[in-house]
Every structure is written in structure tokens, then in C-alpha cells.
Design an enzyme around this catalytic site. Sequence first.
Site, mmCIF file in Angstrom:
data_model
loop_
_atom_site.group_PDB
_atom_site.id
_atom_site.type_symbol
_atom_site.label_atom_id
_atom_site.label_comp_id
_atom_site.label_asym_id
_atom_site.label_seq_id
_atom_site.Cartn_x
_atom_site.Cartn_y
_atom_site.Cartn_z
ATOM 1 C CG ASP A 95 -0.158 -0.296 2.518
ATOM 2 O OD1 ASP A 95 1.071 -0.093 2.528
ATOM 3 O OD2 ASP A 95 -0.789 -0.712 3.514
ATOM 4 C CD GLU A 117 0.449 -6.591 3.037
ATOM 5 O OE1 GLU A 117 0.417 -5.361 2.937
ATOM 6 O OE2 GLU A 117 1.294 -7.193 3.727
ATOM 7 C CD GLU A 131 0.881 4.246 4.757
ATOM 8 O OE1 GLU A 131 0.005 4.931 5.349
ATOM 9 O OE2 GLU A 131 2.100 4.465 4.875
ATOM 10 C CG HIS A 203 7.365 3.666 9.456
ATOM 11 N ND1 HIS A 203 6.480 3.920 8.447
ATOM 12 C CD2 HIS A 203 7.267 2.354 9.706
ATOM 13 C CE1 HIS A 203 5.888 2.789 8.090
ATOM 14 N NE2 HIS A 203 6.342 1.829 8.846
ATOM 15 N NE ARG A 205 4.242 10.888 4.159
ATOM 16 C CZ ARG A 205 5.365 10.313 3.722
ATOM 17 N NH1 ARG A 205 5.640 9.080 4.045
ATOM 18 N NH2 ARG A 205 6.221 10.994 2.972
ATOM 19 C CG HIS A 236 11.562 4.995 8.954
ATOM 20 N ND1 HIS A 236 11.693 6.026 8.068
ATOM 21 C CD2 HIS A 236 10.966 3.997 8.276
ATOM 22 C CE1 HIS A 236 11.194 5.662 6.892
ATOM 23 N NE2 HIS A 236 10.740 4.415 6.998
#
Length: 364
Positions: A95, A117, A131, A203, A205, A236
Site C-alpha cells: 500500500d 497483500e 496507505e 514511522h 505519517r 527510521h
Amino acid sequence: MKIICAIGTRPEAIKMAPVILSLKAEPWVDVRVLATAQHRHMLDQVMSLFQIEPDIDLNIMRPNQALTTLTARLLLELDKVLLSEKPDVVLAQGDTTTVMAVALACFYHRIPFGHVEAGLRTWDMQNPFPEEANRVIAGKLARWHFAPTESSRQNLLREGIMDSDIVVTGNTVIDALLMTAAKDLELGIELDPEKRLVLITSHRRENFGEPFRNICRALQTLAARNPDVQFLYPVHPNPNIKDVAYEMLGDSSNIHLCAPLDYAPFVAAMKRSYLIISDSGGVQEEAPALGKPVLVLRDETERPEAVEQGVVKLVGPNYERIVEEAQRLLDNESAYQAMARGISPYGDGRSAERIVKVLREHFA
Ligand code: UD1
Ligand code: UDP
């Protein structure tokens, strides 16, 4: 018969590696690996572990890249690749922005796209951001939907996808995990053998800014209250995460910050850990298979199976919940044991085989 396997970021490379390696063993297909390199170093780490060389490398990553320009640049470069390569099928996993752009570029070129997936949903476009939108768009445009679980298949049916276009395959991350865990693993970081290890990754957003600062405050508190526990946090490289993590946690004596670990050492770290605190999708799938409890730094998850089985718990980017739940697992042996059962709701290590079988039966 040509199949392009597109990969952009670390988790895509991990989860596509078993598919790429299985396809390369098939005589009827010419496999081409397209690295968009939306990630650079973290993608290269995985490709070298699985000995995968990209045939085409778009070298897209820029420091602190923005979503709109990343998408625009991907579409322009993908356009050229599809025109020159003329693949019969393109596969991509997950994604990310790479996957969404690949699906869209394939649609414009009328090239069948297979989504690995497929069908993960929170039904909330803001969580995870971006995502959820990426996978909805990729799913709408896909010809084949390789769904990891029955519940992801149900999500696709609810969106009107035809049952005959969906195959439940398991998640290829378990193939990659089992391939890697079977090797001699070295963590490569010196840890106190007497002390329990808490492993951390973060990580997302939607957690940038104050939510991520809350996460760091909770880690500061846990580290201060538990001097007999060591915390390992491979940070990250996104500057929105890295700069804050080093500023807020760099001085804690029992928090070890480091660069992202290669996949094999990271699997070693998961195996060595007592507890994992993470907002990663992949880690939510891998840790239950290794019998490690995960506290998820999110309010929602598209991976409900392990939560329903009681081995993963959502704590959000919420200071009190993170501290309370982590402390409970550190102090209460029976609460810990209830979450430390080894189960693998996401796969049995044969997902790539099932994906390749579908393509073989269609094309070979
Ligand atoms: C991306 C995906 C996310 C996925 C995550 C896995 C999007 C929008 N986000 O998030 O879905 O869960 O990867 O890790 O597709 N950087 C480096 N070196 C690297 C990789 C990243 O320095 O090897 C830095 C760069 O400054 C880059 C920034 O991280 O601009 C952000 O990378 P990007 O791929 O846009 O977003 P991620 O947060 O990594
Ligand atoms: N991982 C890794 N090194 C690290 C942290 C994570 O190899 O330092 C692996 C982890 O085992 C999992 C994948 O990276 O397979 C998850 O990637 P990430 O959390 O970046 O993305 P997400 O799964 O959330 O999309």
C-alpha cells in the site's frame, strides 16, 4: 511471457522477495525486477540479502520527499518503463505510493496488474495515511487480488470485487521470515545477556508531530522506570522521525538508538526481544509467528487477526496506554504469557508458491 515485479520500499522488497525468487524458478516466464527505489538504502539492504538485482532502477528517492511530487515523478518514470518493456503482467505488493502509482500506470497502459497483500482495510482514509487510499486505489485497478487472509478476502467482496479474481494465499512476509530465520542470525549489536530487551520501531505519517513526541515521552518514562531493561530502537531515516527520536531519546542510558537494521539482524532482534513496541505493518505479522507480544502505536489496524487472538494490542500514540500496557507486560508474568503464544494467522511460509500457481495456471 514477461512479468515485472515492482518494489519501492523495504517492506515491499521483503514481501516480494519470495515471489520474485519463486517466479525466477519457473521456465515459462521472463521475470524483470523494477526497483522504483522510493527507499534507497533500506531497499538495497533487502535486495542484497535475498540476492535480487534490479533489472530497472528508477532511483526515485529524494530527501524528505513529499507525496504529490513522489507520485508525479513515479508516474512519469513508470510510463517510460511500461512503454519500453511491454510486460504482460505487473505485480506489486502492499500500500505504498509506489504500489498505487504502479497500479495506475498499468491501468493507463491496459496491462494486467496483480496485487499482492490485497484487501487490507481499516475503512478510514486518514488511518493509515496515505496507505488506506493507496490500497483502495490499487485494489480497484487490480486484475488479481492475492489476499493474505479470509478477512481480507471478505473486505474485497464488500467492495464489489469478484470472488473469482481473489485468491487467499497467506502473507508472503511469513515466507521471507521463515527463509531468514532458518539462517545463522547475528544481531551485531552488543546487548547485556542478563537484561530483557524491548524492541521499538515507528514511522507512520499520521503519527508525525505531537503523537510521535508522545510515543517518545512514553519510551523515556519506561526507560527511566526500568533500568534493568534495555531498549533497542532502529530509527527510521525519515527526518520527521529521526530528528525527533535522537533529540528526545538520545540521552537515555538504557535506550540504544541505531540506524535501520538489515533484515537478518532485525529478525535476530525480534527473536531476542521480550516485547515489541511498533507501528509497523510487517512487524505486526512477523512477531506473533515468533511468539513475541506487540503493542501497536496506532488506534486502528488493518491486521485484526492477531488482535482478535490476543497476541497484539493497540495502544495508540497514547502516553498513558503505552506506559501502562508495557509496564504490565514487564511486571505481570501471566499477562505476558497470555500474549506470548506463538501463532501465525498471516501465513504458513507457502504464500509465494500459491501466487505463482495462479499465474502458472493462467499463462503457462
Ligand atoms: C514509506 C511508505 C509507507 C511504508 C514505509 C515502510 C509511502 C507514502 N509511505 O514510508 O507506507 O510503511 O515506507 O518503511 O509510500 N529515507 C532515507 N533512506 C531510505 C528510506 C527513506 O533516507 O532508505 C528518508 C528520505 O528522506 C525519504 C523519507 O525517508 O524522503 C521518506 O520516505 P518515503 O518512502 O516517502 O516514506 P516512509 O516514511 O519511508
Ligand atoms: N525491519 C528491518 N529492519 C528494521 C526494522 C524493520 O528489516 O530496522 C523489517 C521488519 O522485520 C518488517 C519490515 O521491515 O519485515 C517492516 O517495514 P516497515 O516497518 O518499514 O514498514 P511497514 O511494514 O509498516 O509498511
